[in-house]
Design an enzyme around this catalytic site. Structure first.
Site, PDB file in Angstrom:
ATOM      1  N   GLY A  47       7.430   4.980   0.809  1.00 12.60           N
ATOM      2  CA  GLY A  47       6.556   5.145   1.966  1.00 12.60           C
ATOM      3  C   GLY A  47       5.135   5.153   1.459  1.00 12.60           C
ATOM      4  N   GLU A  48       4.364   6.131   1.854  1.00 13.97           N
ATOM      5  CA  GLU A  48       2.983   6.234   1.383  1.00 13.97           C
ATOM      6  C   GLU A  48       2.821   7.631   0.777  1.00 13.97           C
ATOM      7  OE1 GLU A  48       1.212   3.417   1.387  1.00 13.97           O
ATOM      8  OE2 GLU A  48      -0.164   4.577   0.155  1.00 13.97           O
ATOM      9  N   SER A  49       2.658   7.664  -0.544  1.00 16.24           N
ATOM     10  CA  SER A  49       2.653   8.955  -1.232  1.00 16.24           C
ATOM     11  C   SER A  49       1.514   9.866  -0.765  1.00 16.24           C
ATOM     12  CB  SER A  49       2.580   8.750  -2.746  1.00 16.24           C
ATOM     13  OG  SER A  49       1.460   7.966  -3.087  1.00 16.24           O
ATOM     14  N   CYS A  79       9.851   4.714  -5.448  1.00 16.30           N
ATOM     15  CA  CYS A  79       8.547   4.154  -5.102  1.00 16.30           C
ATOM     16  C   CYS A  79       7.527   5.281  -4.822  1.00 16.30           C
ATOM     17  CB  CYS A  79       8.693   3.172  -3.960  1.00 16.30           C
ATOM     18  SG  CYS A  79       7.409   1.930  -3.944  1.00 16.30           S
ATOM     19  N   ARG A 106      -0.341   3.675  -9.344  1.00 15.64           N
ATOM     20  CA  ARG A 106      -0.079   3.244  -7.956  1.00 15.64           C
ATOM     21  C   ARG A 106      -0.442   1.778  -7.762  1.00 15.64           C
ATOM     22  NH1 ARG A 106      -2.936   6.435  -3.528  1.00 15.64           N
ATOM     23  NH2 ARG A 106      -1.339   5.447  -2.242  1.00 15.64           N
ATOM     24  N   ILE A 133       8.141  -3.147  -3.513  1.00 21.25           N
ATOM     25  CA  ILE A 133       7.236  -3.294  -2.366  1.00 21.25           C
ATOM     26  C   ILE A 133       5.971  -2.487  -2.654  1.00 21.25           C
ATOM     27  CG2 ILE A 133       6.930  -2.943   0.115  1.00 21.25           C
ATOM     28  CD1 ILE A 133      10.022  -2.990   0.344  1.00 21.25           C
ATOM     29  N   ARG A 134       4.888  -3.173  -2.880  1.00 19.11           N
ATOM     30  CA  ARG A 134       3.618  -2.515  -3.250  1.00 19.11           C
ATOM     31  C   ARG A 134       3.913  -1.374  -4.227  1.00 19.11           C
ATOM     32  NH1 ARG A 134       1.246   0.262   0.253  1.00 19.11           N
ATOM     33  NH2 ARG A 134       2.987   0.440   1.691  1.00 19.11           N
ATOM     34  N   HIS A 168      13.362  -0.169  -4.892  1.00 16.48           N
ATOM     35  CA  HIS A 168      14.039   0.402  -3.713  1.00 16.48           C
ATOM     36  C   HIS A 168      15.537   0.095  -3.714  1.00 16.48           C
ATOM     37  CE1 HIS A 168      10.477   1.565  -1.293  1.00 16.48           C
ATOM     38  NE2 HIS A 168       9.882   0.623  -1.987  1.00 16.48           N
ATOM     39  N   GLU A 170      17.721   1.455  -2.082  1.00 16.86           N
ATOM     40  CA  GLU A 170      18.241   1.635  -0.711  1.00 16.86           C
ATOM     41  C   GLU A 170      18.114   0.344   0.103  1.00 16.86           C
ATOM     42  OE1 GLU A 170      15.382   2.593  -1.822  1.00 16.86           O
ATOM     43  OE2 GLU A 170      13.842   2.605  -0.261  1.00 16.86           O
TER      44      GLU A 170
END
Ligand code: GLN
Length: 184
Positions: A47-49, A79, A106, A133-134, A168, A170
């Site tokens: 997600g976004e840390s 991630c 990051r 992903i990023r 990821h 998942e």
């Protein structure tokens, strides 16, 4: 076995689906009282840390979750979850949970090249699909042990029962990483 997934933001549902495929019950952590349930493992999703870190503080979850991990609760961070676990973030003074001896970089692959798919060897597991992903990567380790590299960059590490992945699992059909984590 019960596995709690941090469900504040990001790709938590995908982890819950994987846990169901492994035949394991998933619980969600959305607020303080959710960690009073008994569970055996913890997953910190992608997600976004920055957002997750802020919410962890606002919801008074940061300190109790850190204490659970320090007391030996097995944890898998994917991630953004890797960034939450890192004791240091490159070019950033922020520390979130900080329970793994490694420095996270990051957006290590840049904004444009941030997303790609490959397969690579993960020591102790085998050759597995990896979707980035990023993604961050692990710039260096102190006490954590690298278990996978791509083009010389560390993309997975382990420290005791803590597992940090830049990719990821998942989002791929392979179950081996989740099974490995459930076996720790
Ligand atoms: N770049 C994101 C962060 O810094 C992580 C991306 C992801 O989890 N897919 O939190």
């Amino acid at each position: 076995m019960k596995v709690s997934v941090l469900a504040l933001q990001g790709a938590f549902l995908e982890h819950e689906k994987k846990l169901a495929e492994c035949g394991v019950e998933a619980l969600e952590i959305r607020q303080w009282r959710d960690i009073e349930q008994s569970f055996d493992r913890l997953i910190l999703p992608g997600g976004e840390s920055t957002v997750m870190g802020k919410l962890l503080h606002e919801l008074d979850l940061m300190t109790p979750l850190r204490a659970l991990i320090e007391d030996g609760m097995p944890v898998m961070g994917t991630c953004a979850g890797l960034i939450l676990l890192a004791e240091r973030i490159a070019d950033d003074s922020t520390v979130h949970l900080g329970t793994m001896g490694m420095t996270a970089n990051r957006n290590a692959y840049g904004r444009q090249l941030g997303s790609f798919h490959t397969t690579a060897e993960c020591r102790g597991i085998g050759t597995i699909p990896m979707t980035f992903i990023r993604a961050p990567h692990i710039a260096s380790v102190s006490s954590a042990e690298p278990i996978a590299e791509i083009d010389g960059k560390i993309v997975a590490a382990k420290e005791g029962k803590q597992l940090a992945l830049a990719f990821h699992p998942e989002l791929d059909t392979d179950l081996r990483l989740h099974e490995y984590f459930l076996g720790l």
